[in-house]
Design a protein around this motif. Sequence first.
Motif, PDB file in Angstrom:
ATOM      1  N   LEU A   8      -6.682  -3.344  52.895  1.00  0.00           N
ATOM      2  CA  LEU A   8      -6.097  -4.901  53.262  1.00  0.00           C
ATOM      3  C   LEU A   8      -6.107  -5.672  51.505  1.00  0.00           C
ATOM      4  N   GLN A   9      -6.608  -5.795  50.943  1.00  0.00           N
ATOM      5  CA  GLN A   9      -7.112  -6.192  50.270  1.00  0.00           C
ATOM      6  C   GLN A   9      -6.237  -5.552  48.717  1.00  0.00           C
ATOM      7  N   LYS A  10      -6.887  -4.155  49.180  1.00  0.00           N
ATOM      8  CA  LYS A  10      -6.749  -3.296  47.530  1.00  0.00           C
ATOM      9  C   LYS A  10      -4.637  -3.312  47.296  1.00  0.00           C
ATOM     10  N   ARG A  11      -4.362  -2.688  48.930  1.00  0.00           N
ATOM     11  CA  ARG A  11      -3.370  -2.664  49.984  1.00  0.00           C
ATOM     12  C   ARG A  11      -2.226  -3.964  48.671  1.00  0.00           C
ATOM     13  N   GLN A  12      -2.831  -4.445  49.228  1.00  0.00           N
ATOM     14  CA  GLN A  12      -2.005  -6.200  49.679  1.00  0.00           C
ATOM     15  C   GLN A  12      -2.208  -7.379  48.360  1.00  0.00           C
ATOM     16  N   PRO A  13      -3.067  -7.423  47.312  1.00  0.00           N
ATOM     17  CA  PRO A  13      -4.011  -8.426  46.722  1.00  0.00           C
ATOM     18  C   PRO A  13      -3.743  -9.206  46.932  1.00  0.00           C
ATOM     19  N   LEU A  14      -2.034  -9.724  46.724  1.00  0.00           N
ATOM     20  CA  LEU A  14      -1.842 -11.030  46.900  1.00  0.00           C
ATOM     21  C   LEU A  14      -1.754 -11.774  48.031  1.00  0.00           C
ATOM     22  N   ALA A  15      -0.967 -10.847  48.812  1.00  0.00           N
ATOM     23  CA  ALA A  15      -1.386 -11.637  50.499  1.00  0.00           C
ATOM     24  C   ALA A  15      -2.525 -11.949  50.947  1.00  0.00           C
ATOM     25  N   VAL A 173      -0.627   5.662  42.945  1.00  0.00           N
ATOM     26  CA  VAL A 173      -1.811   5.710  43.029  1.00  0.00           C
ATOM     27  C   VAL A 173      -2.162   5.355  43.836  1.00  0.00           C
ATOM     28  N   PHE A 174      -2.616   4.142  44.573  1.00  0.00           N
ATOM     29  CA  PHE A 174      -3.305   4.411  45.435  1.00  0.00           C
ATOM     30  C   PHE A 174      -2.887   4.885  46.743  1.00  0.00           C
ATOM     31  N   PHE A 175      -1.211   4.846  46.756  1.00  0.00           N
ATOM     32  CA  PHE A 175      -1.055   5.705  48.289  1.00  0.00           C
ATOM     33  C   PHE A 175      -1.092   6.988  48.016  1.00  0.00           C
ATOM     34  N   LYS A 176      -1.284   7.810  46.544  1.00  0.00           N
ATOM     35  CA  LYS A 176      -1.622   9.066  46.743  1.00  0.00           C
ATOM     36  C   LYS A 176      -3.242   8.878  47.313  1.00  0.00           C
ATOM     37  N   GLU A 177      -4.389   7.902  46.899  1.00  0.00           N
ATOM     38  CA  GLU A 177      -6.003   8.340  47.280  1.00  0.00           C
ATOM     39  C   GLU A 177      -5.886   8.056  48.574  1.00  0.00           C
ATOM     40  N   LYS A 178      -5.189   7.139  49.062  1.00  0.00           N
ATOM     41  CA  LYS A 178      -4.972   6.968  50.714  1.00  0.00           C
ATOM     42  C   LYS A 178      -4.486   8.259  51.401  1.00  0.00           C
ATOM     43  N   LEU A 179      -3.638   9.692  51.135  1.00  0.00           N
ATOM     44  CA  LEU A 179      -3.191  10.528  51.489  1.00  0.00           C
ATOM     45  C   LEU A 179      -4.326  11.437  51.858  1.00  0.00           C
ATOM     46  N   VAL A 180      -4.974  11.586  50.820  1.00  0.00           N
ATOM     47  CA  VAL A 180      -6.302  12.288  50.331  1.00  0.00           C
ATOM     48  C   VAL A 180      -7.136  12.029  51.014  1.00  0.00           C
ATOM     49  N   GLU A 181      -7.142  10.659  51.746  1.00  0.00           N
ATOM     50  CA  GLU A 181      -8.483  10.616  51.946  1.00  0.00           C
ATOM     51  C   GLU A 181      -7.854  10.790  53.699  1.00  0.00           C
ATOM     52  N   GLU A 182      -6.679  10.755  54.036  1.00  0.00           N
ATOM     53  CA  GLU A 182      -6.673  11.676  55.760  1.00  0.00           C
ATOM     54  C   GLU A 182      -6.204  12.508  55.764  1.00  0.00           C
ATOM     55  N   GLY A 183      -7.113  13.476  54.557  1.00  0.00           N
ATOM     56  CA  GLY A 183      -6.483  14.739  53.865  1.00  0.00           C
ATOM     57  C   GLY A 183      -5.519  15.612  53.787  1.00  0.00           C
ATOM     58  N   VAL A 184      -4.100  14.863  52.999  1.00  0.00           N
ATOM     59  CA  VAL A 184      -3.721  15.761  52.413  1.00  0.00           C
ATOM     60  C   VAL A 184      -3.740  16.187  51.221  1.00  0.00           C
ATOM     61  N   HIS A 185      -3.270  17.205  50.909  1.00  0.00           N
ATOM     62  CA  HIS A 185      -4.005  18.593  49.418  1.00  0.00           C
ATOM     63  C   HIS A 185      -3.540  16.913  49.036  1.00  0.00           C
ATOM     64  N   PRO A 186      -4.172  17.490  47.173  1.00  0.00           N
ATOM     65  CA  PRO A 186      -3.920  16.820  46.428  1.00  0.00           C
ATOM     66  C   PRO A 186      -2.493  16.710  45.935  1.00  0.00           C
ATOM     67  N   ALA A 189      -0.224  15.346  47.891  1.00  0.00           N
ATOM     68  CA  ALA A 189      -0.004  14.133  48.251  1.00  0.00           C
ATOM     69  C   ALA A 189       1.340  13.343  46.945  1.00  0.00           C
ATOM     70  N   SER A 190       0.469  14.091  45.518  1.00  0.00           N
ATOM     71  CA  SER A 190       1.592  13.051  44.852  1.00  0.00           C
ATOM     72  C   SER A 190       2.894  13.403  44.486  1.00  0.00           C
ATOM     73  N   VAL A 191       3.662  13.983  45.690  1.00  0.00           N
ATOM     74  CA  VAL A 191       4.660  13.924  45.768  1.00  0.00           C
ATOM     75  C   VAL A 191       5.295  13.378  46.592  1.00  0.00           C
ATOM     76  N   LEU A 192       4.797  13.307  48.030  1.00  0.00           N
ATOM     77  CA  LEU A 192       5.146  12.660  48.567  1.00  0.00           C
ATOM     78  C   LEU A 192       4.059  10.550  48.813  1.00  0.00           C
ATOM     79  N   SER A 193       3.206  10.340  48.114  1.00  0.00           N
ATOM     80  CA  SER A 193       2.709   8.907  47.557  1.00  0.00           C
ATOM     81  C   SER A 193       4.442   9.012  46.334  1.00  0.00           C
ATOM     82  N   LYS A 194       6.090   9.371  46.173  1.00  0.00           N
ATOM     83  CA  LYS A 194       6.626   8.841  45.681  1.00  0.00           C
ATOM     84  C   LYS A 194       8.311   8.455  46.640  1.00  0.00           C
TER      85      LYS A 194
END
Length: 334
Positions: A8-15, A173-186, A189-194
């Motif tokens: 959560l800190q990485k996702r929304q540091p200010l909140a 960049v953060f979202f792509k890392e999250k998707l790769v952790e979930e098993g999405v092929h890199p 993950a690159s295009v889906l993160s956009k």
Amino acid sequence: MAESWDDLQKRQPLAAKMLMNSLQKNRVAHAYLFEGVRGTGKKEMALFLAKGLFCRQPVEGVPCMECDQCHRIAQGNHPDVHVIEPDGLSIKKEQIRLLQEEFSKTGMESRRKTYIVNSADKMTVQAANSLLKFLEEPHPSTTAILLTEQMHQMLPTILSRCQHVGFKPLTPVFFKEKLVEEGVHPTLASVLSKLTNQVEEAVELSTDEWFVQARKIMLKLYEVQKTDPFEAMTRVQSDYLPHFKEKSQIDQSLDLFLLIYKDLLYIQTEKLDHLSYPDWLDTFRTDALQTSARQLSDQLAVLLEAKRQLQQNMNTQLLMEQLMLKLQGGSALV
């Protein structure tokens, strides 16, 4: 999908910092408004705040996530933490009335009570007015957390009684890392993160054969139209139109196309970690060297105009045929 405090800190540091300070200093507001686009972690953060309020053994304000209170909140069965979701398309007055009745009772576990209203902008006028009365006369030790994607659709009088917490769109960049952790092929993950901010939606698309094929069709269309826009128009007939039928699918196809040209721009500016199609880097690098910044700017404008014309219900075949011709010239659609 449960998330750790670090996530959560990485996702929304200010909140996260704002809410952590409130918990540590025991200065939690009686009402919060969490506002941001879908998939930015509003509900996860609301549940984290609720755990922080009820946790039996927090560490510097951070809930332990292990005690019975934290587990019950995570599982949605804590008697003093209530989550209201839209009933159909809206949140109705009856739902708010039942909530008020519940909160007039003494807390089951403690004197504290918390309620979370998801999609608060979908309250009917009657429900919003009922909630307003509730906010105007808050019960002691009661915390309200309203979640919305459309703050402008809510009553100003409700907004004025809440502490606003903004949730920023996730960085690709953060979202792509999250998707790769979930098993999405890199590569995917690159295009889906956009294309989306929703982990669940992205994971689902990554295994959707329609989407995988859509990506291939748009890349092939790009390759063909570079040298022969008339051949590209044939491809529109044979490959594109049978695959992209609904308006939402056509819009997504234009987004996939737009990301190709953005990749050329990223290559020109040496931002290779931003690429949507890293597996096409060699081809795109050659194209980027042969394309001027002005031409690329014009091509991006052409694609944005095509998206606008799609919303005006322009015929799909005509739209795509014009697009193939105009992309080569880089001039705006007429």
